[in-house]
Design a protein around this motif. Sequence first.
Motif, mmCIF file in Angstrom:
data_model
loop_
_atom_site.group_PDB
_atom_site.id
_atom_site.type_symbol
_atom_site.label_atom_id
_atom_site.label_comp_id
_atom_site.label_asym_id
_atom_site.label_seq_id
_atom_site.Cartn_x
_atom_site.Cartn_y
_atom_site.Cartn_z
ATOM 1 N N ARG A 130 0.828 -1.204 0.000
ATOM 2 C CA ARG A 130 0.000 0.000 0.000
ATOM 3 C C ARG A 130 0.860 1.252 0.000
ATOM 4 O O ARG A 130 0.535 2.247 -0.655
ATOM 5 C CB ARG A 130 -0.915 -0.009 1.230
ATOM 6 N N TRP A 131 1.975 1.210 0.741
ATOM 7 C CA TRP A 131 2.881 2.363 0.765
ATOM 8 C C TRP A 131 3.501 2.597 -0.606
ATOM 9 O O TRP A 131 3.641 3.741 -1.058
ATOM 10 C CB TRP A 131 3.960 2.116 1.811
ATOM 11 N N ILE A 132 3.867 1.503 -1.284
ATOM 12 C CA ILE A 132 4.455 1.634 -2.621
ATOM 13 C C ILE A 132 3.437 2.222 -3.592
ATOM 14 O O ILE A 132 3.742 3.109 -4.397
ATOM 15 C CB ILE A 132 4.944 0.263 -3.117
ATOM 16 N N LYS A 133 2.167 1.734 -3.512
ATOM 17 C CA LYS A 133 1.134 2.269 -4.382
ATOM 18 C C LYS A 133 0.868 3.743 -4.097
ATOM 19 O O LYS A 133 0.648 4.546 -5.011
ATOM 20 C CB LYS A 133 -0.147 1.465 -4.204
ATOM 21 N N ALA A 134 0.892 4.122 -2.815
ATOM 22 C CA ALA A 134 0.654 5.522 -2.454
ATOM 23 C C ALA A 134 1.759 6.408 -2.999
ATOM 24 O O ALA A 134 1.493 7.528 -3.475
ATOM 25 C CB ALA A 134 0.552 5.647 -0.931
ATOM 26 N N ARG A 135 3.002 5.947 -2.954
ATOM 27 C CA ARG A 135 4.112 6.733 -3.495
ATOM 28 C C ARG A 135 4.015 6.881 -4.993
ATOM 29 O O ARG A 135 4.278 7.956 -5.549
ATOM 30 C CB ARG A 135 5.448 6.067 -3.131
ATOM 31 N N LYS A 136 3.594 5.786 -5.676
ATOM 32 C CA LYS A 136 3.419 5.878 -7.120
ATOM 33 C C LYS A 136 2.310 6.856 -7.479
ATOM 34 O O LYS A 136 2.423 7.630 -8.433
ATOM 35 C CB LYS A 136 3.107 4.490 -7.692
ATOM 36 N N ALA A 137 1.217 6.805 -6.702
ATOM 37 C CA ALA A 137 0.103 7.719 -6.975
ATOM 38 C C ALA A 137 0.500 9.158 -6.735
ATOM 39 O O ALA A 137 0.050 10.067 -7.435
ATOM 40 C CB ALA A 137 -1.095 7.344 -6.100
ATOM 41 N N ALA A 138 1.355 9.384 -5.717
ATOM 42 C CA ALA A 138 1.785 10.752 -5.409
ATOM 43 C C ALA A 138 2.660 11.327 -6.507
ATOM 44 O O ALA A 138 2.654 12.544 -6.758
ATOM 45 C CB ALA A 138 2.546 10.765 -4.088
ATOM 46 N N LYS A 139 3.400 10.447 -7.192
ATOM 47 C CA LYS A 139 4.245 10.923 -8.300
ATOM 48 C C LYS A 139 3.431 11.238 -9.543
ATOM 49 O O LYS A 139 3.845 12.000 -10.399
ATOM 50 C CB LYS A 139 5.299 9.858 -8.645
#
Length: 280
Positions: free
Chosen positions: A271-280
Amino acid sequence: MPVRKLKNYAFIGFCIFCALFGLVVLTSVLYSLIGKGISGIGLHIFTELTPGPGSQGGLKNAIIGSLILTGLGILIAAPLGVLAGTWLSESPQSSKIAETLRFLNGMLMSAPSILVGLFVYKVVVVTTGSFSGWAGAIALAILALPIIVSTTEEMLRLVPTTLKEAGSGLGAPRWRVITQLCYRAAGPGIITGILLSVARITGETAPLLFTALNSNFMSTDLDKPMANLPVTIYQYAMSPFESWNDLAWAGALLITVFILIINILATVLPRWIKARKAAK
């Protein structure tokens, strides 16, 4: 009241009873584990070697040995599992070879770990003439492999076909589409599968009894028997010495906490990885 509603209420009540029964059993196990294990936890657990009969000591060599065996097992299983899962995901559904491999992978996933230990014992230990850390790592890798294979295949199959077609439409070769597009999209799920395989093999005792065996000394030589936490817990829990019993409970608590942390990471990290991708 209609019979249909009675059956419905009876089934719901049975489900609730089963859930409560499972929670009671789990709570009692955790209560015993924490109650008896926490008293043995101290700095000496991580700084002192396993003691002789009736002596005081720690689990330093067993902890380090378990980390080495588990880490090496995952290093062996992860690349093989990801590549095998990738091939299966790219194979057509009508492929007989792929279907056979999926069936064998499913059998391996449900195979008793002691059979894997016996297999590695026959192939590696008997051939080399000695128990070794390498044999233990291979046994753990075999146990971790089917989880990584099936998770990788399922995650890659969830990647939209349009994403692959877009990469191919830009002229990218198939291997580049897989490595730079599919792996990026399925990365969190693949990482979850690898973490779950770590949790799967961390507490395995049976395969290590036939492969790495155990040692009371601090050794990182993979060509010799290596200390590890699961076998140490098994041996100390069966002993008549109270000091060894205390170390067994402490070691069991350490493994439980480690597996809990791995499972939390398997939930939170993707979930953290997905959140970082979404933030980019």
